[in-house]
Design a protein around this motif. Structure first.
Motif, PDB file in Angstrom:
ATOM      1  N   GLU A 125       6.590   1.689 -16.435  1.00  0.00           N
ATOM      2  CA  GLU A 125       7.224   2.356 -15.306  1.00  0.00           C
ATOM      3  C   GLU A 125       8.250   1.450 -14.635  1.00  0.00           C
ATOM      4  OE1 GLU A 125       6.635   5.524 -13.907  1.00  0.00           O
ATOM      5  OE2 GLU A 125       5.606   5.950 -15.775  1.00  0.00           O
ATOM      6  N   ASP A 126       7.885   0.217 -14.349  1.00  0.00           N
ATOM      7  CA  ASP A 126       8.796  -0.673 -13.635  1.00  0.00           C
ATOM      8  C   ASP A 126       8.336  -2.115 -13.777  1.00  0.00           C
ATOM      9  OD1 ASP A 126      10.373  -2.083 -11.814  1.00  0.00           O
ATOM     10  OD2 ASP A 126      10.608  -0.309 -10.562  1.00  0.00           O
ATOM     11  N   ARG A 178      10.677   0.760  -5.568  1.00  0.00           N
ATOM     12  CA  ARG A 178      10.223   0.578  -6.948  1.00  0.00           C
ATOM     13  C   ARG A 178       8.747   0.913  -7.061  1.00  0.00           C
ATOM     14  NH1 ARG A 178      13.130  -1.997 -10.749  1.00  0.00           N
ATOM     15  NH2 ARG A 178      15.130  -2.847 -10.117  1.00  0.00           N
ATOM     16  N   GLN A 222      11.751  -0.088 -20.448  1.00  0.00           N
ATOM     17  CA  GLN A 222      13.030  -0.725 -20.756  1.00  0.00           C
ATOM     18  C   GLN A 222      12.909  -1.632 -21.958  1.00  0.00           C
ATOM     19  OE1 GLN A 222      16.133  -0.602 -19.096  1.00  0.00           O
ATOM     20  NE2 GLN A 222      15.210   1.261 -18.322  1.00  0.00           N
ATOM     21  N   ARG A 264       8.265   7.437 -16.836  1.00  0.00           N
ATOM     22  CA  ARG A 264       9.379   6.711 -17.435  1.00  0.00           C
ATOM     23  C   ARG A 264       8.980   6.192 -18.809  1.00  0.00           C
ATOM     24  NH1 ARG A 264      10.425   3.604 -12.015  1.00  0.00           N
ATOM     25  NH2 ARG A 264      11.009   5.404 -10.752  1.00  0.00           N
TER      26      ARG A 264
END
Lengths: 310, 501, 304
Positions: B353-354, A122, B500, B497
């Motif tokens: 991104e995450d 990740r 979410q 990205r």
């Protein structure tokens, strides 16, 4: 006496994790020694990643206590006192004690200083390698930027902190041989480099415990050897304890000081690599055999693997 | 380039079948809704009128367009031929319904385009398509370009004034300059939330409304000046951002989108129905106009014109409003660019991104999201109070979902996170729809019945679809790193990205 | 008590319409993870199509029997709207499949703006009053506040129930339904196993539009007036219903629709009709905050 008994960094007691009707981990007890490389092994689906997620706060355990003593050993009495007090952490006579099951994931990383990597890498793929390492130092930089107010005006104090952060990032880039690729997007790196970068990123949070979820997965033998060296240097030079999940037995046997074996959510063995390797229950669990003869065969196989280690 | 790279000869039979199928579908689509029109007669009874010619025009137009798309292999040739065909079909329709004299010229023009496209296509097919330019690292012109752009923006109203005079330039400075800049500012504000932090907000207009009503109510009830209300409006909008954001920011993805949409609608419905507070549908009128730091823009002796020794004209206020919104937009941009290089900005992008990785690194994601939400809201609030002082009238009509959708479309079309992309997208979308108002001259060509203003929103919607298909990642999809060691290299859009949340 | 019963009937009628639209949202979301913003406008378009076909049947063809006319209108509107949605998917969404998540969303918003303005341009901006049909009432109780059940309401609930059952059968028992569920789980794997993913997705849009057309026909019948701007609010409410019921869950969409219809009707009857939309949206926000997966949705386990 083994270090995980004499000077435990993390003490997991009675950890149970249920998902609906499924019990992924049940009544798990373990100690992680300060300055050790501890390996958590077991067949697929044994609950290893669940244990990781409980330690790092991504899952809230159904039951159990996870006490982390950041500096110096904590007496059982101190742990009991903290448990009764209802707080999440306390400073008791030079030792900082944290009850991880009560803390949120980001608090565990930020306060208790447990860092981790993930089984499926990740990284921040769209950010550069350098940016990934700078984000890891978020909390320090946030403080230096006066929660952004000083940063807006680019005060000297903030500039200093940012230079220090870049310097630490560069140090790590040099250690993992990625200095040349500092300004490339992390997502463009080859797989092995991404694995190392993720470890470096976790190390940039200045942890006391580094949890690695299958760091050698998908690496070629040369990269595996590099990884082994990196893990040793993290233990010996940085003084950071390492807890890793790994399927690659040669890596496990080479680097670990302490091996814990998990099967169907229960601990079946716990000890030095030598002892664990010879434990028939481990062999049976690992190879899914119950026949005496097969156990023997498996044993010799394991011994063969161990032979690779120096 | 979205160019079709297949340089094989187009297949006539296949193109015909394809076009025939498309024509058949078009016939099915247009059968009730286009071919039959409902109209109320004298007794207010609904009667249905037949209007088959419209359906036939649609079918023929689609057939031609599809056929040409099949026959021409280069997209540039298609871009010439298909409009040509559509113009030709329209002309033919005109010739048949109104009179040959009206349509003949248009048909000829359309056919000329159409026929010209074939040799063009052949030529383009001969020349091999330019190989995509490798990412050569030239000297960094971006700084120079942006300085030039800002200078151009500052001299724009004076150039217009000198060129077209106070009367003629009003439209350009107001409808184009001010109007586009409002959306640039809103786009930049929302870009913090959507583009940087990756949180999908479909109710951004709520904060615009909070800002507008803050100024409207504070100035009309307490007589506070614009310069006091402006920061207050920003603070109030940010406050609402936190209030609304706190419970919903734990939600992920589309849930966040729908809840923000719901909040936007709730605020609008409350503004409509809580008449004691907001005066309902009627809105709040006679909001004090903007002053030159206390000096009003009036013809009176203490007015701006008299003070400056100028002849009074209303354009002074418009130009001042132009500079006001320009400065507000540039402030938004400056703050955003600075924040991107600070830990908070990097945390926003990392969050996009995450999120899970962020949490593993000790980033408090709730606070990080809240700051993005509150800051975006604050800039929306600034823009709102500017809107109120410009219109000196606010009503719930101005804060519909369409506004949120437009601003979001600007951000996505701009390329998420890219400041210059957002500005370009605002110019294209808002400037484009404004230009559609200017197409009255087309009436002279296409006949009186042709009213482009009527099709303004229709074209706007269609343009959103076409632009997304053309550039799904937006005009500028690459990402500029916030910090670099040796060289600053843009990150390819494919790696970035979109979040979410 | 009478009032309560009457509002219950009214709420269920409205809820049936929301439920029918909500299925379109939930199916599309389930299969391609996209909020199909244009769905509300597809519903509005279908109401116009139904109205035009009804007028054409009665005025141009001189059909006198209402039940026959209704049946033809229903089937024709379903077919025509399905074709529209098929074409919309083909033109505006398919080229964006597998692209950025926000690109299809913006495309759908653009499509929504296009559809409502298209109807405005070709049919005019004024309200279209529908000639009254099925106007008879059944009195359930007598008294000053008599509870009535109109033929329209019976028709709406009956048609909704029958079509939902038929639809349920298709999704549960047929190969199409299986293909659909497979695509929901894993589109790539479904394709590898020989399922025509494009066709399955197209059919999802077709079915969603057909159900929206049923809702549109019933809406036109029930309210007796349609307007080009009628797509947005019912669309948002139906999406709210889908999320409330648990997005991706078909029974959830229906239950969510009925709930939203009931909440709105009761709020309007007992408190104030001005804030009925606020009530519906607040329920949505509260549900999501405390129960993010909705009523019947599967809880989302965060994969670390």
């Amino acid at each position: 006496m083994s270090r995980w008994l004499s000077d435990p960094l993390l003490k997991v007691e009675g950890l149970t994790m249920r998902f609906g009707g499924l019990t992924a981990v049940s009544d798990f007890h373990v100690s992680v020694g300060r300055g050790d490389i501890t390996a958590l092994i077991g067949p697929n689906g044994a609950g290893k990643t669940t244990v990781f997620n409980c330690i790092t706060g991504f899952y809230k355990p159904t039951q159990g206590r996870l006490a982390l003593a950041r500096k110096g050993a904590a007496s059982p009495a101190a742990v009991e006192a903290l448990t009764r007090s209802g707080s999440r952490f306390a400073t008791l006579g030079g030792s900082e004690l944290f009850l991880l099951e009560r803390m949120a994931d980001h608090e565990i990383a930020h306060r208790a200083r447990v860092a981790r990597t993930f089984q499926n890498i990740r990284l921040f793929a769209g950010m550069t390698v350098l940016e990934n390492l700078i984000v890891a130092q978020h909390n320090e930089l946030m403080r230096a930027s006066g929660l952004t107010f000083f940063g807006l005006f680019n005060t000297p104090g903030f500039q200093r902190a940012e230079r220090a952060a870049v310097a630490r990032a560069v140090r790590w880039l040099e250690r993992i041989n990625l200095f040349e690729r500092a300004d490339d997007p992390a997502g463009a790196l080859p797989y092995g480099d991404q694995r190392r970068l993720e470890i470096a990123r976790a190390m940039c949070t200045d942890p006391v415990l580094l949890c690695l979820d299958e760091p050698a997965a998908g690496l070629n033998p040369r990269e595996s050897a590099e990884l082994t060296a990196l893990l040793r240097s993290i233990r010996d030079e940085d003084g950071v304890s390492v807890l890793l999940i790994e399927h690659d037995m040669s890596v496990v046997m080479q680097v670990s000081d302490h091996v814990i074996v998990l099967d169907y959510g229960r601990k079946i063995a716990d000890g030095a690599p030598q002892e664990v390797r010879e434990d028939p229950r481990v062999i049976a669990a690992y190879l899914g055999v119950d026949d005496e003869a097969e156990v023997l065969e498996a044993e010799s196989e394991m011994a063969g693997m161990a032979g690779e280690s120096p | 380039m979205a160019a079709q790279q297949d340089h094989q000869r187009p297949d006539m039979a296949r193109a015909l079948v394809d076009a025939g199928f498309a024509a058949l579908v078009t016939f099915g689509l247009s059968f009730p809704i286009l071919a039959l029109r409902t109209e109320q007669d004298m007794q207010n009874r609904l009667v249905v009128e037949q209007r088959w010619s419209w359906a036939i025009v649609a079918v023929v137009a689609v057939f031609c367009a599809r056929l040409l798309a099949g026959l021409l292999s280069d997209w540039r040739a298609r871009a010439v031929a298909i409009p040509g065909a559509l113009i030709g079909v329209y002309g033919a329709h005109l010739a048949l319904t109104v009179g040959p004299a009206n349509g003949a010229g248009i048909v000829a023009f359309g056919l000329a385009l159409l026929i010209g496209a074939f040799p063009l296509d052949a030529r383009l097919r001969e020349t091999p398509a330019a190989v995509a330019k490798p990412n050569v690292e030239g000297p960094d012109h971006s700084r120079l370009m942006s300085i030039a752009g800002i200078v151009a923006l500052f001299v724009f109203p004076f150039v217009m004034l000198a060129w077209l005079g106070p009367q003629g330039s009003l439209k350009w400075i107001n409808n184009y300059g001010v109007q586009i800049l409002i959306y640039v500012m809103l786009g930049w504000g929302l870009n913090i939330v959507v583009g940087l932090a990756g949180l999908l907000d479909l109710g951004y207009v709520a904060f615009y409304a909070v800002g507008a009503y803050s100024y409207a109510l504070l100035s009309t009830t307490y007589g506070l000046s614009f310069w006091i209300c402006l920061p207050l409006a920003g603070v109030l909008a940010a406050f609402w951002g936190v209030i609304l954001g706190f419970p919903v920011l734990r939600l992920r993805g589309d849930y966040l989108a729908i809840v923000t949409l719901a909040f936007g609608e709730i605020i609008r419905v409350v503004l409509i129905n809580w008449s004691d507070f907001s005066n309902g549908y009627a809105g709040i009128s006679s909001i004090p106009r903007v002053t030159f730091f206390g000096v009003p823009f009036t013809a009176a002796d203490n007015g701006f014109a008299a003070m400056m020794g100028l002849e009074f004209t209303p354009i002074h206020r418009t130009i001042f409003l132009y500079f006001l919104i320009l400065c507000l937009a540039l402030l938004t941009n400056a703050v955003t660019l600075r924040l991107r290089a600070l830990p908070i900005g990097r945390a926003w992008e990392a969050l996009r991104e995450d999120e899970i990785a962020c949490r593993s690194l000790g980033v408090n994601t709730v606070n990080t999201k809240l700051t993005a939400f509150a800051l975006g809201a604050m800039f929306g609030g600034f823009a709102g109070s500017f809107f109120a002082v410009r219109q000196n009238f606010v009503s719930p009509e101005s804060f519909t979902f369409i506004e949120s959708a437009t601003i979001l479309a600007i951000v996505v079309l701009g390329g998420m996170g890219s400041q210059i992309g957002v500005a370009l997208a605002a110019v294209a979308m808002i400037g484009g729809t404004e230009i559609l108002r200017e197409l009255d001259f087309l009436k002279r060509i296409f006949g009186e019945g042709f009213d482009p203003a009527q099709y303004r929103m229709l074209i706007f919607g269609l343009a959103m679809v076409v632009m997304m298909i053309w550039k799904p990642r937006g005009l500028i999809s690459s990402r500029t790193p916030s910090i670099f060691l040796k060289t600053k290299r843009a990150v390819a859009g494919a790696l970035v990205r979109e979040g979410q949340g | 008590m009478e009032n309560f019963l009457q509002q219950l009937i009214n709420g269920l009628t409205l809820g049936s319409i929301y439920g029918l639209i909500a299925i379109g949202y939930t199916m599309v979301f389930g299969i391609i993870g996209m909020v199909n913003f244009a769905h509300g406008d597809v519903f509005m378009l279908s109401a116009f199509i139904a109205l035009i076909i009804f007028l054409a049947l009665t005025q141009l063809l001189g059909l006198a029997s209402m039940p026959v006319a209704f049946l033809i209108v229903l089937v024709a509107a379903m077919a025509c709207t399905a074709l529209w949605n098929w074409a919309i998917e083909r033109v505006a969404y398919r080229p964006l499949r597998g692209s950025f998540r926000l690109a299809p969303l913006i495309s759908a918003i653009g499509m929504s703006i296009f559809l409502s303005n298209f109807v405005q341009v070709v049919q005019g901006p004024r309200n279209k009053p529908v000639p009254p049909m099925f106007t008879d009432l059944i009195r359930l109780t007598d008294g000053p506040l008599s509870v009535t059940l109109s033929y329209k309401q019976i028709l709406i609930m009956a048609v909704t129930a029958v079509l939902l059952l038929a639809f349920w059968f298709v999704v549960q028992k047929t190969a199409l339904g299986r293909a659909q569920r497979a695509c929901e789980q894993d589109r790539k794997m479904a394709a590898l196993l020989g399922i025509d993913v494009d066709r399955t997705i197209s059919l999802t849009f077709v079915i969603g539009a057909a159900l929206a057309a049923v809702a549109g026909t019933l809406y036109m019948l029930y309210y007796g007036v349609v307007n080009f701007s009628d797509g947005f609010t019912p669309g948002v409410k139906a999406f709210t219903a889908a999320v409330l019921g648990g997005i991706g869950s078909l029974p959830g969409a229906v239950i969510g629709g009925l709930l939203i219809g009931l909440i709105e009707t009761f709020w309007a009857a007992y408190f104030s009709s001005d804030y009925k939309d606020v009530a519906a949206f607040s329920v949505l926000a509260i549900t999501l905050i405390f129960m993010p997966q909705g009523l019947l949705g599967k809880p989302e386990v965060e994969k670390v």
